[in-house]
Write an enzyme that holds these catalytic residues in place. Structure first.
Site, PDB file in Angstrom:
ATOM      1  N   LYS A  95     -44.507-122.190  36.437  1.00  0.00           N
ATOM      2  CA  LYS A  95     -45.357-123.328  36.830  1.00  0.00           C
ATOM      3  C   LYS A  95     -46.213-122.962  38.048  1.00  0.00           C
ATOM      4  O   LYS A  95     -47.397-123.275  38.123  1.00  0.00           O
ATOM      5  CB  LYS A  95     -44.457-124.525  37.158  1.00  0.00           C
ATOM      6  CG  LYS A  95     -45.217-125.826  37.326  1.00  0.00           C
ATOM      7  CD  LYS A  95     -44.279-127.001  37.485  1.00  0.00           C
ATOM      8  CE  LYS A  95     -43.827-127.157  38.922  1.00  0.00           C
ATOM      9  NZ  LYS A  95     -43.034-128.380  39.164  1.00  0.00           N
ATOM     10  N   GLY A 371     -64.038 -90.426  25.507  1.00  0.00           N
ATOM     11  CA  GLY A 371     -65.437 -90.003  25.557  1.00  0.00           C
ATOM     12  C   GLY A 371     -65.633 -88.700  26.306  1.00  0.00           C
ATOM     13  O   GLY A 371     -66.496 -87.882  25.966  1.00  0.00           O
TER      14      GLY A 371
HETATM   15  C1  LIG Z   1     -57.369 -98.005  30.195  1.00  0.00           C
HETATM   16  C2  LIG Z   1     -57.305 -97.672  28.706  1.00  0.00           C
HETATM   17  C3  LIG Z   1     -58.281 -96.607  28.326  1.00  0.00           C
HETATM   18  C4  LIG Z   1     -58.540 -96.564  26.828  1.00  0.00           C
HETATM   19  O1  LIG Z   1     -57.878 -97.225  26.043  1.00  0.00           O
HETATM   20  C5  LIG Z   1     -59.606 -95.735  26.294  1.00  0.00           C
HETATM   21  O2  LIG Z   1     -59.797 -95.773  24.983  1.00  0.00           O
HETATM   22  C6  LIG Z   1     -60.405 -94.963  27.101  1.00  0.00           C
HETATM   23  O3  LIG Z   1     -61.421 -94.224  26.483  1.00  0.00           O
HETATM   24  P1  LIG Z   1     -62.474 -93.397  27.355  1.00  0.00           P
HETATM   25  O4  LIG Z   1     -63.011 -94.336  28.417  1.00  0.00           O
HETATM   26  O5  LIG Z   1     -61.742 -92.225  27.961  1.00  0.00           O
HETATM   27  O6  LIG Z   1     -63.504 -92.979  26.348  1.00  0.00           O
END
Ligand SMILES: CCCC(=O)/C(O)=C/OP(=O)(O)O
Ligand SMILES: [Mg+2]
Length: 421
Positions: A95, A371
């Site tokens: 709560k 990425g």
């Molecule tokens: C904090 C979680 C990061 C994640 O799930 C993810 O897919 C990151 O991808 P990039 O930013 O390294 O491409």
């Protein structure tokens, strides 16, 4: 009796914070106190919350009155609740979480409460032992663009990541059970690709397959994955709840590490005035519930969390014990040591950031990128190589720019994403 302690940061321009603390301690335990008959007080004493400390912070001259706050620590008798995270959270911040500008900023557990938790089954040491890598940070890559992909495309993407020298590969958290790449098939083709890559790299590899579906079927789904050869699980903890993670991590038939994804955490931790601090949400509670590895937004990537919060998460994931030996916790001899969870600062990570990560986390960290690997100009394999080169350089105390002169993959990554050095 023993107590669990909760620390709150309460913002109020004029409240009497001492009075507020007492009303929290009484209101969230016995309900009312002063009006009780003496005889009843004696009986209820063991259930009564106690105000441990109230630190008032008045606004400095020129600061807004709204910045007035107090850090309030309350001790909750652990006889009031069962040995599970839902009971603790509802007691200390159920709560109260809806009662104005107040944020849960720390939790500590009595030995009795901790005795209900075995913590991470593998932990950081166990994950290192599975991979046979003890002398450097680990490197993990993430599938990117997986939704809608066929098995063969997934296999190819997996192989390219593995051939680049990563130690772990995780599903993206948005890959759920689907007709194109069902769990068992996904595991089969990825482990085939892993074997193929191991002939090239000589490295072992963990593949964290996303454990999804309805809560009642998760344990069975995990065991199905294990039967198919899975050697790690990814789990979106906050969408399911800490107690589900606790169930999975304490199931003796779930014999592979569990990697906690922070999906949804942004609904809870960012506001300075509300919610739950990252060191509690993505630190103590994840480790308590048994996460072997814990992902969280890094301080330098694309989804950013302040550096001090990152360091606080690191501390609570790695500290030798989560038990706070407090005057109110009588049995200090039963201090339990839960295995440490592997910190995995994530999101927007590229090779140029490796010196920052190792400066902040040391070697007990997993460098994690999606990425930053797949987006490498020379391809995914080169992306893995660039990260390994960045880690090697940093461990040897060589600047990335110098090391890149003889390592083209790293040079290309620096050309693309730069390095803060
Ligand atoms: C904090 C979680 C990061 C994640 O799930 C993810 O897919 C990151 O991808 P990039 O930013 O390294 O491409
Ligand atoms: Mg992701």
């Amino acid at each position: 009796s023993a107590y669990c302690l909760a620390t709150y940061r309460s913002f109020d321009e004029k409240a009497d914070f001492h009075k507020k603390a007492t009303s929290i301690a009484v209101g969230l335990t016995v309900g009312s106190w002063t009006e009780l008959p003496e005889a009843q007080k004696a009986q209820m004493e063991k259930h009564l919350g106690k105000v441990i400390s109230v630190e008032v912070h008045e606004p400095a001259p020129g600061e807004a009155a709204s910045s007035r706050y107090a850090d309030i620590t309350i001790a909750y008798p652990d006889v009031n609740f069962s040995r599970d995270i839902p009971a603790l959270l509802v007691t200390v911040f159920g709560k109260l979480s809806m009662d104005g500008k107040i944020r849960l900023i720390d939790l500590s557990f009595s030995s009795d409460f901790l005795s209900g938790f075995s913590g991470p089954k593998f932990g950081m040491q166990g994950v290192r032992d599975l991979l046979g890598v003890h002398d450097r940070p680990l490197l993990m890559s993430i599938f990117k663009s997986v939704v809608g992909y066929e098995l063969l495309a997934l296999r190819e993407q997996f192989y390219l990541q593995a051939a680049g020298g990563v130690d772990l590969i995780k599903d993206d958290e948005i890959l759920f059970e689907n007709p194109l790449t069902p769990l068992e098939k996904r595991i089969e083709i990825c482990l085939e690709a892993a074997e193929q890559a191991t002939q090239l790299t000589g490295q072992k590899l963990l593949y964290a397959v996303n454990l999804t579906g309805s809560t009642s079927k998760l344990a069975a789904q995990a065991k199905k994955a294990i039967a198919a050869g899975a050697n790690a699980l990814l789990f979106n903890v906050l969408a399911y709840g800490f107690d589900v993670l606790h169930e999975l991590s304490s199931d003796p038939e779930i014999t592979i590490p569990i990697m906690a994804h922070p999906a949804l955490a942004g609904a809870t931790y960012p506001s300075p005035h509300y919610g739950i601090s990252p060191s509690v949400l993505l630190g103590k509670l994840m480790r308590l519930a048994g996460a072997d590895l814990v992902l969280f937004p890094s301080p330098y990537g694309s989804v950013v969390m302040p550096r001090e919060e990152n360091l606080a998460i690191k501390h609570v994931l790695l500290t030798k014990n989560l038990h706070q030996d407090y005057a109110y916790n009588a049995s200090s001899d039963a201090i339990l040591k839960l295995a440490a969870s592997f910190p995995v600062p994530s999101a927007g990570i590229h090779p140029g950031l490796v010196p920052h990560i190792l400066r902040d986390f040391g070697s007990d960290v997993i460098v994690n990128a999606g990425g930053g690997i797949h987006g490498h100009r020379m391809g995914t394999i080169a992306g893995g190589h660039a990260f390994r080169q960045a880690i090697d350089a940093t461990l040897q105390g060589i600047s990335l720019r110098d090391y890149a002169q003889t390592h083209p993959e790293l040079q290309s990554a620096i050309d693309t994403w730069g390095t803060p050095e």
